[in-house]
Structure formats: structure tokens, C-alpha cells
Write an enzyme that holds these catalytic residues in place. Sequence first.
Site, mmCIF file in Angstrom:
data_model
loop_
_atom_site.group_PDB
_atom_site.id
_atom_site.type_symbol
_atom_site.label_atom_id
_atom_site.label_comp_id
_atom_site.label_asym_id
_atom_site.label_seq_id
_atom_site.Cartn_x
_atom_site.Cartn_y
_atom_site.Cartn_z
ATOM 1 N N HIS A 90 4.439 58.247 -18.966
ATOM 2 C CA HIS A 90 3.920 57.593 -17.895
ATOM 3 C C HIS A 90 3.719 56.285 -17.977
ATOM 4 O O HIS A 90 3.533 55.436 -17.225
ATOM 5 C CB HIS A 90 2.595 58.479 -17.587
ATOM 6 C CG HIS A 90 2.890 59.818 -17.166
ATOM 7 N ND1 HIS A 90 3.586 60.486 -16.456
ATOM 8 C CD2 HIS A 90 2.155 61.085 -17.771
ATOM 9 C CE1 HIS A 90 3.621 61.804 -16.377
ATOM 10 N NE2 HIS A 90 2.614 62.169 -17.246
ATOM 11 N N ARG A 92 13.957 69.049 -5.069
ATOM 12 C CA ARG A 92 12.877 69.766 -4.237
ATOM 13 C C ARG A 92 11.743 68.599 -3.680
ATOM 14 O O ARG A 92 11.793 67.183 -4.512
ATOM 15 C CB ARG A 92 12.431 70.768 -5.045
ATOM 16 C CG ARG A 92 11.733 70.295 -6.457
ATOM 17 C CD ARG A 92 10.934 71.432 -7.090
ATOM 18 N NE ARG A 92 10.533 71.291 -8.443
ATOM 19 C CZ ARG A 92 11.238 71.483 -9.468
ATOM 20 N NH1 ARG A 92 12.242 72.311 -9.464
ATOM 21 N NH2 ARG A 92 10.806 71.197 -10.828
ATOM 22 N N ASP A 129 10.104 60.847 -10.799
ATOM 23 C CA ASP A 129 10.088 62.136 -11.696
ATOM 24 C C ASP A 129 10.612 61.915 -13.013
ATOM 25 O O ASP A 129 11.752 61.041 -13.056
ATOM 26 C CB ASP A 129 10.426 63.251 -10.965
ATOM 27 C CG ASP A 129 10.045 64.625 -11.790
ATOM 28 O OD1 ASP A 129 8.971 64.525 -12.404
ATOM 29 O OD2 ASP A 129 10.900 65.680 -11.447
ATOM 30 N N LEU A 143 4.890 43.777 2.086
ATOM 31 C CA LEU A 143 5.247 45.208 1.702
ATOM 32 C C LEU A 143 3.863 46.169 1.774
ATOM 33 O O LEU A 143 2.983 45.644 1.017
ATOM 34 C CB LEU A 143 5.819 45.220 0.162
ATOM 35 C CG LEU A 143 5.931 46.669 -0.253
ATOM 36 C CD1 LEU A 143 7.378 47.421 0.594
ATOM 37 C CD2 LEU A 143 6.620 46.596 -1.574
ATOM 38 N N SER A 178 0.336 64.627 -8.140
ATOM 39 C CA SER A 178 0.152 65.677 -6.867
ATOM 40 C C SER A 178 -1.125 66.392 -7.249
ATOM 41 O O SER A 178 -1.810 66.382 -8.137
ATOM 42 C CB SER A 178 1.194 66.711 -6.987
ATOM 43 O OG SER A 178 1.235 67.494 -8.009
#
Length: 601
Positions: A373, A528, A356, A465, A401
Site C-alpha cells: 500500500h 470485477r 488493485d 482536476l 472498500s
Amino acid sequence: MPADTDLRAAYRLCRRMTRGQDPETYALIRLLPAALHEAGWALWAAVSAIDDLIDDRDVAAAERAARAEGWIAALEDDLVSGTSTDPIRLALVDTATRWHVDVSALRDGMLVSLDDAHLRHFDDWAQWRTWSRGHVVPTFDLVRSLLGRAGVPVVFRMDRQMSYERFLDGVRLVETLTDLADDLDEAGLLLPREFVEQFPGAEDDLRHRRWTEAAAALVVELTGIARRWVTQPGLTHGMHPGPATVVKALTDLLLAQLDAVETAGPALLRSAARPSLATRARIFVPARIRSALAWSLTPVTVPSVPRRPTATGPRTTAPLTPGTTTFQRPPGHPSGCRPPQIGPEAMPTHVAIIMDGNGRWAEHRGLPRSEGHRAGVAALHEIVYGALEIGLPHLTLYAFSTENWRRGMAEVTGLMDTLQKELADDPFRDLDVRMRWSGHPEKLPADLVESLRHKEATTRTRTGLTCTLCLNYGGRDEITRAAAALARAAKAGDLDPDFIGEDDVARHLSFPDMPSVDLLWRTGGEQRTSNFLPWHATYAELHFTSGYWPDVDRRDLWRAITEYGNRQRRYGTAGPRSAPATGRGTGAGRQAAGGVINRAQ
Ligand code: IPE
Ligand code: IPE
Ligand code: MG
């Protein structure tokens, strides 16, 4: 480069083989756009060439396996050189390079077939399913990739992926029933013991070709299961009418094969049960009309210049033998810093990150948010390098999201373009990184979905990974879809609601094998979780940092992990404990002195 005449002759041979030996598949391939017919025949001929080597009953089992292995190894060399002395491999190499598809998946299917040269046993349906999917899924996925390359991506909504896999289980079961006579000679009953044992004596009767009451009951029950599995009406929802016609025709064909099995009765023990010519015509004549119309409405992109790999040039397909690949080490950090020493008990298994702060990073510089971004991509590389250096097994990154659609069009489009470019650049190509995507295809650009699926397919066998990108992901959405899938399974009689456990829910999430999150890190100062991994992060240690994502580098990850190692994880107990001993939730924070107590559940 092979001579054009050799290539034409090779494809003609594949076509003849498909038409002569498997007219049903030949008819299905004719429902694809004409530009893909040759590719379809080449795939069929390659799979069949391996099956023939494996099934050659005049040759001892060890010799059969050696011949099949030789064929697969030769294919690997041929893919590098771009040509072959074998006509079937020549056609397959041309298909792989022309359409730029990764045939390593096909090879995996071939290796499963190779194992079939030895006798197979399955205790339960889960074992059977793993075997069956190894066989069937690679071939179907390759056809999907080809359609994607032709500009018609066949994507399923996340909740339909289960129906797709169940449908393919059905395909395998119908094959098992149809070819019962052949398989009884060779490999015995390729069915799970838990199922066969419900019909005492049936297996012996079938092996000795006795059509008894028990044998008939087993066949009837199996036919019913197969009928349920191949009937997945939602599978074609939202699909392009071209592939939808193929799926519909295949479903009709499978159901007709099951009708033929039922009609055959004892004859099933002597020869394969196939639908009549008239039945096949009833299925394929209207399907051909429908598919011709569907493809006439969609221009199919045919690659104009075949791309051929050369011995010295870059490979266009993933290496065929996973174990033999040597991956590169990630580039070091410019500061020359080295990863901290972290003991296994303090090492998380799964770190999940909410990346974020991109927007604010850009705004502070007077730049459009989409620039933030773009800048965030460098931080993403850093974190993957840092995770590899420290030996982290699972890293999950939140990129977009289901709520992020509420943002301005320019920002969303800019972000999608950045991601598409990132996938095309393929920065982790030479690193041991398995890439996966969790999220929903709906609303995402089709080429992005295709690239994500392609990346998943081509890195599938990597073991370093596992990096899962959550894109168009919503935690509630994931759980809601799992609930719907469970309801469907219960309605179909495959699941008893009274016995639904947490594992059943986990099985229906995007990645049933995804471990619990040990450390959840959010940058950008907010505290959050914003609908991120609610199922997996119930016991995650939380870590919030105030810096914006584009300013992050691998040292921040190492700091977060070092701090995690100092936390005490209790899992509801009164004192420090290890992680519960059930599958998901494997990572543990530092154990307090006093020892490890494994709480078996
Ligand atoms: C996170 O950065 C990336 C995405 C949500 C796509 P943001 O774009 O949310 O950045 P802020 O929180 O607005 O600064
Ligand atoms: C969460 O960030 C999503 C990603 C980082 C991809 P947001 O910035 O969208 O979250 P909220 O809206 O501030 O909670
Ligand atoms: Mg934000």
C-alpha cells in the site's frame, strides 16, 4: 508579530461586540470549550463587521460593496503578514494561525453577503438553498474545523450530512422570519418566488406592512417549514456530548425563535421577534451544566505555540482569492514522455480506477502487505500528474472498500497510517487538484476523517482536476443511504413518491454533481468491480490490466484513455451514438462517422 496587549484588546473587543449585539450567539459560544471562546468571538465579529459594512444604509450600494471588498482584501494581506492594524482582523488572523484553520471558507460566505447588497431573487427553493448554504455553511464548517483542531472532530455519517444541510437551511429560514421587519426595508422578501406565489397579494401586503390574511398565512406556512427543517433528531447520533449539547441548545433556541414569531403576529412587521430572557435562561442554564460536564470528560488540545505565517514563509491558509492563484505544473515523468494528443470527442470526462494488486506486489517481494500500500502511493501520484497533464476533469480512486475491513488488523492499520501520512505530506498542495472524499466515517480513525474533511475544505475552489478518493466506500451502501434519505424526505412531506426520478436518487448520493464514469480501469488482473460506483458506472467502458498497482505510471493511464477513444458507445441504441443529453453521463467515446445524434430525454 502583534504585541500581546493589542491582541488581548482585540479579543476583548470581539467579545464585547458578540455579547452586546448577539447575546444568543454569545451564549452558544460559551457552550464550547473555554479554549475556543476567543476564536468564536473573533469569527462572529468578523462576519458581523462585513454585514455592518454591507448594511450601512447611509451609504450608496456601490460604495458599501467597495468597502466590504476592501475589508476582505485587507484580511488577505493580513493573513500573509500575520498581523493587522484592525482589531477584528487581528483577532481573526490570530485565530486562523493559532488553530491552523482555513478562513477562506468564511470569505466565501462574506462574498455571498456582498452580493446581498444588490437585490436578490430566487425562482425556487433550489436557488434559495444554494444562496442560503453559501451564507451559513462556511461559518458552521469553520466551527467544526476549530473543534476538530481541539481534538473533538464533529463528523456526520454520510447520510446525516443531508440532515445537517437541511438543519442549516432551517437556521437561515428562522433568521429570515425573525428579521422580516429589517429585511423588508432593505432587500424585500428573501424567499423563492414559487413559494411566495402560493399566497397572492401577501408579498405586497408585507412590503407595505399590512398584516392581512394572505400575509399571515405565508408566515404560518413558513414557520411550519422552518420548524420541520430545524428538527433533525438524528443529527447528534454518535456525536461527542460537547458538540451535541451545542446543537441541541441551538435547536431549542431556533424553535423558541419560531414560537416568538408566531406570538408576534403583526408585531413582526415592526421589529425582530426574539425569545424572552426567561426562555433563553430555560435553554442555556441546563445546557451550560451539560456542556461543562461533557468538556470536563474530554481534554481539549490547545495549540501551545501560536503558528504565525510570515511574509516570506509558507502560507498556512489557502489563498483567499481563488481566481488569482497560480498553480504549478505537475512534475514530468522521468522518461521525459509527453501526453498523447487526444481530441475532445475521444476524451473521457470521468475515469474511475480500482487500484488493485498492492498486496500481491508486496508478497512477491517477501514484504508485508502494508508495504504494498505504501508503494501504491507513488503510483497514485503518477496517475494524478498524468490526469492533470492530459486535462482530465474527474478522477475517482478506490482506496478502501467497506468490505476491506475483513482484512488483518496490521494491514488495515498500516494502510490508514499511509493515507494519513499522505494527507499530511500534501503532495498536490501546489497543483490545481480539488480533493474530495466519498465514504463513511464510521470505524475510520477520527484524525484521518478530520484530515479528509480539511483537505476537501481547503481545495474546494480549485477547478482543475476533481480527484475523489473512495475510502471506506461501498456502492451498495451509497445507494442504500440514498434510498433511506429519499424515504425520510417522503415521510417529511418534502417529496412525492410518485414523482421520484433518477435525478432524485442522484441528488442523494455522496456527490450529486459527480458525472457518470466513462472509463473504469482495474489493475491487478481481476475482472470485477467489487462494489465500486454501481450508480455511476452503469455505462462505463471497462478496462482491465494485469500489472499490480504499484507498478503503474501515467503512461498506463494515457494508454487506457487512448484505447477508450477507440471504443464505440451505444447507450442502448442500434448504432453508434453520443452520450444521452441529460446532465450526468457527459463523457462520450469516439463518435462513429455519420454524425452526432443527441438523444434528448
Ligand atoms: C488494493 O490492493 C488496495 C486495497 C484493497 C486496499 P490489494 O490489497 O487488494 O492487493 P491484492 O489484490 O491483495 O494483491
Ligand atoms: C477492491 O479491491 C477495493 C480496492 C481496490 C480498494 P479488493 O482487492 O478488495 O477486491 P476483491 O475483494 O478482490 O473483489
Ligand atoms: Mg485486491
